[in-house]
Design a protein around this motif. Structure first.
Motif, PDB file in Angstrom:
ATOM      1  N   LYS A 170     -86.836  66.094 103.655  1.00  0.00           N
ATOM      2  CA  LYS A 170     -87.909  65.991 102.677  1.00  0.00           C
ATOM      3  C   LYS A 170     -89.048  66.913 103.082  1.00  0.00           C
ATOM      4  O   LYS A 170     -89.555  66.842 104.211  1.00  0.00           O
ATOM      5  N   SER A 172     -92.905  67.813 102.289  1.00  0.00           N
ATOM      6  CA  SER A 172     -94.040  67.084 101.711  1.00  0.00           C
ATOM      7  C   SER A 172     -95.315  67.908 101.794  1.00  0.00           C
ATOM      8  O   SER A 172     -95.606  68.521 102.831  1.00  0.00           O
ATOM      9  N   ASN A 195     -95.221  71.331  91.118  1.00  0.00           N
ATOM     10  CA  ASN A 195     -95.229  70.409  92.248  1.00  0.00           C
ATOM     11  C   ASN A 195     -94.224  70.856  93.312  1.00  0.00           C
ATOM     12  O   ASN A 195     -93.026  70.987  93.041  1.00  0.00           O
ATOM     13  N   ASN A 197     -93.507  69.292  96.332  1.00  0.00           N
ATOM     14  CA  ASN A 197     -92.790  68.260  97.084  1.00  0.00           C
ATOM     15  C   ASN A 197     -91.307  68.312  96.711  1.00  0.00           C
ATOM     16  O   ASN A 197     -90.965  68.420  95.531  1.00  0.00           O
ATOM     17  N   ALA A 198     -90.431  68.230  97.715  1.00  0.00           N
ATOM     18  CA  ALA A 198     -89.020  68.501  97.437  1.00  0.00           C
ATOM     19  C   ALA A 198     -88.104  67.837  98.451  1.00  0.00           C
ATOM     20  O   ALA A 198     -88.498  67.544  99.588  1.00  0.00           O
ATOM     21  N   ASP A 229     -90.029  68.465  93.011  1.00  0.00           N
ATOM     22  CA  ASP A 229     -90.508  67.613  91.927  1.00  0.00           C
ATOM     23  C   ASP A 229     -90.895  68.434  90.712  1.00  0.00           C
ATOM     24  O   ASP A 229     -90.794  67.960  89.579  1.00  0.00           O
ATOM     25  N   SER A 234     -88.191  74.504  92.112  1.00  0.00           N
ATOM     26  CA  SER A 234     -86.817  74.265  92.554  1.00  0.00           C
ATOM     27  C   SER A 234     -86.075  75.587  92.624  1.00  0.00           C
ATOM     28  O   SER A 234     -86.220  76.441  91.739  1.00  0.00           O
TER      29      SER A 234
END
Length: 330
Positions: A170, A172, A195, A197-198, A229, A234
């Motif tokens: 993760k 963050s 966003n 976070n992934a 997110d 992505s």
């Protein structure tokens, strides 16, 4: 900073290259190493923490220079049967490949000469990034990023020269505010697309070809899936790498080159296009053993260069670092 399990910019690292070619120390009891290094880093990334203000979003950041001092090291405990080991710290062979993180793990040797490694990356080493990278002509606020991940590696599979690794974790961002500046006037959905976070999945397969007792070639292919997110963040990253390792009577060096291609899933609403990156890097690591006949000591150095060429100029960057120091093994 883009979320990667392997951090390409290691301006705070130095290594012993011999661990690329020599086995892990399996002497029963405690062992390890510690290094203290000084170095220099030059970067023009928009995500460099010294580029707190940017005048436009159509180019890379201003060039910044920085000196640094950094300690690194590792500690291990080998059980009496010599086939099991616990360890914590920096993986020195990873650093020689241009990758840097702290991990805790367990190693198990098998009769066929293969070795299983189970490890956890606890996110102890954080990096600075911007809460909102897209602010212009005002000071950008910093925040921290971290990676927590689990990894499994199998080296010398069934006694062969092949190895494999699978990691999942993760990424963050403590305070994610991308696209919230008033100038861009993005919609809530467009802000959500940014966003960072992934969850991150990393896989790598390697092959080691010895040409002699002292000359070794390591080749690798790897794949990273970053499921962020925000769909504009992505992406899938496809990579290849090659390392030449040369062991000399009192010294050793490793030269590594990497190429990665990053393809993003959706348009970035700030630039109205999908991001595509080409990433190049090269690392040269050198160690001189027992200078002045100091037992257990080594002089170590690392020179690295990395470049990201993106279809979105904001993400272009060039980074150079040089470092040197002393390493002690115990």
């Amino acid at each position: 900073m883009k979320p990667l399990l392997t951090v390409g910019l290691i301006a705070t690292t130095i290594i012993s290259t011999t661990t690329q070619a020599r086995p892990v120390d399996w002497t029963p009891g405690f062992g390890g190493d510690i290094s203290l290094v000084v170095g220099y880093n030059r970067s023009n990334s928009q995500f460099n923490s010294d580029n707190d203000t940017t005048q436009n979003l159509t180019s890379h950041g201003d060039e910044q220079d920085k000196m640094f001092v950094a300690p690194i090291g590792s500690l291990s405990y080998t059980f009496n049967d010599n086939d099991k080991q616990l360890y914590f710290g920096t993986n020195r062979s990873d650093i020689a490949l241009g990758r840097f993180h702290v991990e805790a793990g367990y190693r198990q040797k098998f009769a066929d000469s293969s070795m299983l490694t189970l490890s956890y990356i606890p996110g102890l080493l954080t990096q600075k990034t911007w809460q909102d990278p897209y602010l212009q002509n005002v000071e950008r606020s910093k925040t921290k990023t971290s990676i927590n991940a689990f990894s499994i590696k199998l080296n010398d599979i069934r006694g062969s020269h092949f190895s494999g690794q699978l990691a999942y974790g993760k990424f963050s961002v403590d305070q994610e505010r991308s696209g919230n500046g008033p100038v861009l006037a993005l919609t809530p959905n467009e802000k959500a697309a940014l966003n960072r976070n992934a969850t991150v999945l990393y896989t790598e397969g390697t092959y080691v070809q010895p040409f002699s007792r002292s000359l070794i070639l390591r080749t690798a292919v790897n794949f990273t899936n970053i499921d962020a997110d925000g769909n504009a963040m992505s992406n899938n990253i496809y990579g290849i790498a090659a390392t030449v390792i040369q062991l000399l009577p009192q010294s050793s060096f490793a030269f590594t080159v990497n190429y990665k291609r990053a393809l993003f899933d959706a348009k970035n609403p700030v630039f109205d296009q999908k991001q595509q990156d080409n990433k190049y890097s090269a690392f040269f690591a050198y160690e001189y053993n027992q200078p002045f006949n100091w037992k257990g000591w080594g002089l170590v150095s690392l020179i690295g260069y990395s470049s990201t060429q993106s279809n979105i100029d904001f993400y272009d960057s060039n980074d150079l670092f040089v470092s040197a120091g002393l390493n002690y093994k115990f």
